[in-house]
Design a protein around this motif. Structure first.
Motif, PDB file in Angstrom:
ATOM      1  N   UNK A   1       0.838  -1.062   0.110  1.00  0.00           N
ATOM      2  CA  UNK A   1      -0.002  -0.050   0.033  1.00  0.00           C
ATOM      3  C   UNK A   1       0.886   1.149  -0.108  1.00  0.00           C
ATOM      4  N   UNK A   2       2.044   1.102   0.452  1.00  0.00           N
ATOM      5  CA  UNK A   2       2.870   2.209   0.686  1.00  0.00           C
ATOM      6  C   UNK A   2       3.599   2.768  -0.561  1.00  0.00           C
ATOM      7  N   UNK A   3       3.394   1.881  -1.594  1.00  0.00           N
ATOM      8  CA  UNK A   3       3.759   2.244  -3.103  1.00  0.00           C
ATOM      9  C   UNK A   3       2.749   3.043  -3.789  1.00  0.00           C
ATOM     10  N   UNK A   4       1.689   3.309  -3.181  1.00  0.00           N
ATOM     11  CA  UNK A   4       0.758   4.016  -3.895  1.00  0.00           C
ATOM     12  C   UNK A   4       0.315   5.767  -3.454  1.00  0.00           C
TER      13      UNK A   4
ATOM     14  N   UNK B   1      -5.524  14.625  -1.651  1.00  0.00           N
ATOM     15  CA  UNK B   1      -4.518  13.593  -1.901  1.00  0.00           C
ATOM     16  C   UNK B   1      -3.153  13.574  -1.012  1.00  0.00           C
ATOM     17  N   UNK B   2      -2.882  12.383  -0.901  1.00  0.00           N
ATOM     18  CA  UNK B   2      -1.718  12.118   0.166  1.00  0.00           C
ATOM     19  C   UNK B   2      -0.596  11.236  -0.527  1.00  0.00           C
ATOM     20  N   UNK B   3       0.575  11.568  -0.056  1.00  0.00           N
ATOM     21  CA  UNK B   3       1.799  10.943  -0.630  1.00  0.00           C
ATOM     22  C   UNK B   3       1.959   9.498   0.072  1.00  0.00           C
ATOM     23  N   UNK B   4       2.897   8.719  -0.033  1.00  0.00           N
ATOM     24  CA  UNK B   4       3.046   7.348   0.208  1.00  0.00           C
ATOM     25  C   UNK B   4       3.086   7.024   1.588  1.00  0.00           C
TER      26      UNK B   4
END
Length: 124
Positions: free
Chosen positions: A29-32, A50-53
């Motif tokens: 999930x932290x790739x998105x 929106x939010x970064x990884x």
């Protein structure tokens, strides 16, 4: 590939709060980069937040800035949208979206993965 499922929509009154959640079926999930969009009838899909990884650098659409908060929990594969001071014009179908990238895109075409959407209706 990732599957996204939104939840938490409903009917609320103006001024109320609501929290949307999006669950992702992926081990990475932290790739998105994740985003929330919304679409009202007859209108184009609109960037909400929106939010970064890793949860840094949240970005907001002008119409929700100061009222909505996006956050994510990578340990639970979820991204959420806390919506406060809801207005009639916040009524829309809200979509969770994801993409691989190094920034938060504001245009819906730059996102590759989408949930089915959840309806938020704000009444007076």
């Amino acid at each position: 590939q990732v599957q996204l499922v939104e939840s938490g929509g409903g009917l609320v009154q103006a001024g109320d709060s609501l929290r949307l959640s999006c669950a992702a079926s992926t081990r990475a999930f932290d790739n998105y980069v994740m985003g929330w969009f919304r679409q009202a009838p007859g209108k184009e899909r609109e960037f909400v937040a929106g939010i970064m990884r890793h949860g840094d650098n949240p970005v907001y659409g002008d119409s929700v800035k100061g009222r909505f908060t996006i956050y994510r929990d990578n340990s639970k594969n979820t991204v959420s949208l806390q919506m406060n001071s809801l207005k009639l014009e916040d009524t829309a179908v809200y979509y969770c979206a994801g993409q691989h990238g190094l920034r938060v895109p504001r245009h819906w075409r730059e996102y590759d993965y989408w949930g089915q959407g959840t309806q938020v209706t704000v009444s007076s």
